[in-house]
Design a protein around this motif. Sequence first.
Motif, PDB file in Angstrom:
ATOM      1  N   CYS A   1      -0.164  -7.317  -5.668  1.00  0.00           N
ATOM      2  CA  CYS A   1      -1.375  -7.831  -5.036  1.00  0.00           C
ATOM      3  C   CYS A   1      -1.140  -9.163  -4.336  1.00  0.00           C
ATOM      4  O   CYS A   1      -1.944  -9.562  -3.482  1.00  0.00           O
ATOM      5  CB  CYS A   1      -2.479  -7.983  -6.072  1.00  0.00           C
ATOM      6  SG  CYS A   1      -2.977  -6.423  -6.848  1.00  0.00           S
TER       7      CYS A   1
ATOM      8  N   GLU B   1      -1.474  -5.309   0.320  1.00  0.00           N
ATOM      9  CA  GLU B   1      -2.655  -4.591  -0.133  1.00  0.00           C
ATOM     10  C   GLU B   1      -2.353  -3.842  -1.421  1.00  0.00           C
ATOM     11  O   GLU B   1      -1.323  -3.188  -1.552  1.00  0.00           O
ATOM     12  CB  GLU B   1      -3.083  -3.598   0.959  1.00  0.00           C
ATOM     13  CG  GLU B   1      -4.246  -2.715   0.569  1.00  0.00           C
ATOM     14  CD  GLU B   1      -4.487  -1.623   1.609  1.00  0.00           C
ATOM     15  OE1 GLU B   1      -5.289  -0.712   1.321  1.00  0.00           O
ATOM     16  OE2 GLU B   1      -3.864  -1.669   2.694  1.00  0.00           O
ATOM     17  N   CYS B   2      -3.243  -3.936  -2.410  1.00  0.00           N
ATOM     18  CA  CYS B   2      -3.109  -3.153  -3.644  1.00  0.00           C
ATOM     19  C   CYS B   2      -4.422  -2.426  -3.895  1.00  0.00           C
ATOM     20  O   CYS B   2      -5.497  -2.935  -3.566  1.00  0.00           O
ATOM     21  CB  CYS B   2      -2.719  -4.033  -4.837  1.00  0.00           C
ATOM     22  SG  CYS B   2      -3.902  -5.307  -5.297  1.00  0.00           S
ATOM     23  N   ASN B   3      -4.340  -1.251  -4.478  1.00  0.00           N
ATOM     24  CA  ASN B   3      -5.556  -0.432  -4.577  1.00  0.00           C
ATOM     25  C   ASN B   3      -6.605  -1.036  -5.493  1.00  0.00           C
ATOM     26  O   ASN B   3      -7.809  -0.864  -5.281  1.00  0.00           O
ATOM     27  CB  ASN B   3      -5.219   1.002  -5.003  1.00  0.00           C
ATOM     28  CG  ASN B   3      -4.820   1.134  -6.463  1.00  0.00           C
ATOM     29  OD1 ASN B   3      -4.275   0.209  -7.061  1.00  0.00           O
ATOM     30  ND2 ASN B   3      -5.056   2.309  -7.042  1.00  0.00           N
TER      31      ASN B   3
ATOM     32  N   ASN C   1      -8.450  -3.631  -3.492  1.00  0.00           N
ATOM     33  CA  ASN C   1      -9.425  -2.968  -2.624  1.00  0.00           C
ATOM     34  C   ASN C   1     -10.703  -2.653  -3.386  1.00  0.00           C
ATOM     35  O   ASN C   1     -11.819  -2.919  -2.909  1.00  0.00           O
ATOM     36  CB  ASN C   1      -8.841  -1.662  -2.071  1.00  0.00           C
ATOM     37  CG  ASN C   1      -7.764  -1.883  -1.033  1.00  0.00           C
ATOM     38  OD1 ASN C   1      -7.581  -2.989  -0.533  1.00  0.00           O
ATOM     39  ND2 ASN C   1      -7.038  -0.826  -0.707  1.00  0.00           N
TER      40      ASN C   1
ATOM     41  N   GLN D   1      -7.042 -10.186  -1.116  1.00  0.00           N
ATOM     42  CA  GLN D   1      -7.378  -8.773  -1.041  1.00  0.00           C
ATOM     43  C   GLN D   1      -8.764  -8.657  -0.409  1.00  0.00           C
ATOM     44  O   GLN D   1      -9.633  -9.504  -0.659  1.00  0.00           O
ATOM     45  CB  GLN D   1      -7.373  -8.147  -2.430  1.00  0.00           C
ATOM     46  CG  GLN D   1      -6.020  -8.194  -3.116  1.00  0.00           C
ATOM     47  CD  GLN D   1      -4.999  -7.310  -2.432  1.00  0.00           C
ATOM     48  OE1 GLN D   1      -5.295  -6.170  -2.058  1.00  0.00           O
ATOM     49  NE2 GLN D   1      -3.788  -7.820  -2.254  1.00  0.00           N
TER      50      GLN D   1
ATOM     51  N   TYR E   1     -11.068   6.663  -7.662  1.00  0.00           N
ATOM     52  CA  TYR E   1      -9.669   6.953  -7.308  1.00  0.00           C
ATOM     53  C   TYR E   1      -9.310   6.140  -6.059  1.00  0.00           C
ATOM     54  O   TYR E   1      -9.003   6.699  -5.003  1.00  0.00           O
ATOM     55  CB  TYR E   1      -9.461   8.448  -7.062  1.00  0.00           C
ATOM     56  CG  TYR E   1     -10.616   9.142  -6.368  1.00  0.00           C
ATOM     57  CD1 TYR E   1     -10.685   9.211  -4.976  1.00  0.00           C
ATOM     58  CD2 TYR E   1     -11.645   9.717  -7.120  1.00  0.00           C
ATOM     59  CE1 TYR E   1     -11.743   9.816  -4.347  1.00  0.00           C
ATOM     60  CE2 TYR E   1     -12.710  10.332  -6.497  1.00  0.00           C
ATOM     61  CZ  TYR E   1     -12.756  10.377  -5.108  1.00  0.00           C
ATOM     62  OH  TYR E   1     -13.819  10.986  -4.477  1.00  0.00           O
ATOM     63  N   PRO E   2      -9.373   4.798  -6.172  1.00  0.00           N
ATOM     64  CA  PRO E   2      -9.111   3.951  -5.001  1.00  0.00           C
ATOM     65  C   PRO E   2      -7.690   4.120  -4.482  1.00  0.00           C
ATOM     66  O   PRO E   2      -6.750   4.320  -5.248  1.00  0.00           O
ATOM     67  CB  PRO E   2      -9.349   2.536  -5.534  1.00  0.00           C
ATOM     68  CG  PRO E   2      -9.174   2.641  -7.008  1.00  0.00           C
ATOM     69  CD  PRO E   2      -9.640   4.005  -7.381  1.00  0.00           C
ATOM     70  N   GLU E   3      -7.557   4.023  -3.180  1.00  0.00           N
ATOM     71  CA  GLU E   3      -6.264   4.203  -2.536  1.00  0.00           C
ATOM     72  C   GLU E   3      -5.896   2.969  -1.725  1.00  0.00           C
ATOM     73  O   GLU E   3      -6.720   2.082  -1.508  1.00  0.00           O
ATOM     74  CB  GLU E   3      -6.331   5.414  -1.599  1.00  0.00           C
ATOM     75  CG  GLU E   3      -7.406   5.272  -0.523  1.00  0.00           C
ATOM     76  CD  GLU E   3      -7.598   6.539   0.282  1.00  0.00           C
ATOM     77  OE1 GLU E   3      -6.755   6.806   1.164  1.00  0.00           O
ATOM     78  OE2 GLU E   3      -8.590   7.242   0.016  1.00  0.00           O
ATOM     79  N   ARG E   4      -4.668   2.929  -1.293  1.00  0.00           N
ATOM     80  CA  ARG E   4      -4.259   1.952  -0.288  1.00  0.00           C
ATOM     81  C   ARG E   4      -4.608   2.533   1.074  1.00  0.00           C
ATOM     82  O   ARG E   4      -4.247   3.666   1.390  1.00  0.00           O
ATOM     83  CB  ARG E   4      -2.766   1.670  -0.393  1.00  0.00           C
ATOM     84  CG  ARG E   4      -2.392   0.866  -1.622  1.00  0.00           C
ATOM     85  CD  ARG E   4      -0.904   0.598  -1.676  1.00  0.00           C
ATOM     86  NE  ARG E   4      -0.449  -0.121  -0.485  1.00  0.00           N
ATOM     87  CZ  ARG E   4       0.831  -0.344  -0.207  1.00  0.00           C
ATOM     88  NH1 ARG E   4       1.767   0.103  -1.010  1.00  0.00           N
ATOM     89  NH2 ARG E   4       1.156  -1.016   0.878  1.00  0.00           N
ATOM     90  N   GLU E   5      -5.336   1.755   1.863  1.00  0.00           N
ATOM     91  CA  GLU E   5      -5.941   2.282   3.082  1.00  0.00           C
ATOM     92  C   GLU E   5      -5.449   1.592   4.349  1.00  0.00           C
ATOM     93  O   GLU E   5      -6.101   1.679   5.383  1.00  0.00           O
ATOM     94  CB  GLU E   5      -7.468   2.149   2.994  1.00  0.00           C
ATOM     95  CG  GLU E   5      -8.070   2.835   1.781  1.00  0.00           C
ATOM     96  CD  GLU E   5      -9.541   2.505   1.601  1.00  0.00           C
ATOM     97  OE1 GLU E   5     -10.049   1.639   2.347  1.00  0.00           O
ATOM     98  OE2 GLU E   5     -10.176   3.115   0.733  1.00  0.00           O
TER      99      GLU E   5
END
Length: 576
Positions: free
Chosen positions: A348, A352-354, A357, A449, A538-542
Amino acid sequence: MLPPPLQCIILLFLLKWIHGVKFTLLHTNDMHSWFDPISAKGGKCLPGDDEQGLCFGGFGRVATAVQKARSSGPTIYLNAGDSFQGTPWFSVYRGKMVAELLNMLAPDAMALGVHEFDDGVDKLVEFLQTVNFPVVSGTLNLTNEPTLEACENLMDYKILKLNKTRIGIVGYIRSDTKQRTQPNNVIYKREVSSINKITKRLIQNEVNIIIALGHSGYQTDMDIALRCPDVDIVVGGQSHTFLYTGKAPHTDIAEGPYPTIVIKPDGRKVLVLQAYAYTKYLGKIHLEFDRGGNLLTFKGNPVLLDSTFKASQDIQDYLQKYRQVISDMEDHVVGTTTVFLNGDRKSCGLGECNFGNFIADSFVYARVLETMRDRSSWTDASIGIVNAGAIRASIEPGETGAITEADVVMVLPFSQHLFYTKISGTQLMRALEHSAYLRSTDNTGGFLQVSGLRLKYNYSHPKGQRITEIKALCSSCQIPHYENVITEDYYGIVLTSFLVHGGDGYNFIDTHNPTVQNLSILDRNAVIRYLQEHKVIYPEREERIMMQERMYRSSSGRRGLVAAVLFATFLYLASK
């Protein structure tokens, strides 16, 4: 020729001079309120895991190891700061419990860490009035904080006596502490110059063994060892550095040898010591000095506090009296994740880290709920921001994916209020350029972030000119979409009290038309509410933050380039 009796007397005198003092030096740093053992992955020790040897540390094991060493011979035990923050225990019981447990460990001296200031000066004063051991910090000017200055347990240095030998313990803390914690009126002085002034006084007072004990990070520790001529040993913290010589007893990878030896300009060796963090290891080294304060021998390595160390019953009994509240938090499920929530400080702090986010999204959601009555737009703050240093843990999905209240408190332990602010596009870009700069320094915890932003950085560009593209989610629109940031336009942002108050050197308050509102909700409560209302996440890297790196760049910034060049040179020479 001297008569034999006189020869014997002279020989005994010389031996006494040569073998001045032997003692064991124990040290911990960055304990972060890990009163209970920690798992191998750095999280909560699950039921049954400790009995299987899968967990380490805890204050009870530290107490046992310290007591064992003390019963074996002359011993000095030092604490290099940051005993505050990190677990639900601290979030609930704050500094008073830390003070009472540290009293049970009975360090001979403790340095202040950055996080000891997290609850403000008044709470730090309460802590200092509760502990019954000296707290050393010789790099503070307390003129503007009289209540702190009046604390008898807080001092520049402490002189310990061991076998008629006077040993000086000089405290220090990193000079940029003001930007890293809650607002206060303490003046934080430079480490090297402050230490040198104090050690001159100690030498005049016939102190000839000097230990610098402090909280500025491994690189500064080595600088102190090199540039402070009177210092013999440096015991540090803050950077959570694991040092070890030989094969490490667990999976941790050593960043350097234990001890790290720094050679002064006059040829003298100075030992630099750290012992990782979270009570997993106890630093331990056997030392021998002559009467002149010259280091003769040393031998040691950090001790892994595994299940072979039985936890002190006194500490276990103390914790049991207060455990029910913590157990309730650990049983309170607030959401479910189907993916790993990555809150790793390096991940982080470098991109970017999920989990970053997700947390930033929860801030925006908190403002949306607060402004639901105003239907002129979907929100007045489409941007959420959190600094990487506020995120202190990851969450594994486990077998069920359950996320508990205790998990969230572990991740966001600082109890920060959320604020709404409104700043120009120009000021927003300056803040994000500052974030890019901090990423290339040792303060990667200042990297931001984001939610509601799309950024591209190019590290081939000079400082302050690294943003090549920036778009923000519109707020005064019926269907949210991303638009280029306009320097003259104003943007609503939700962020933590730390950032609003200028933490890490940021400025998020407009100088011409300041607009700041308290959302009256803590960061972790915003996350808990977001979890509860979204049920399964279920957060993702975007690709919210995209980087174009310079060649050979590493997390150590310019040091990475130097290392790569040196390595290439080594390969070239080896081939000749």
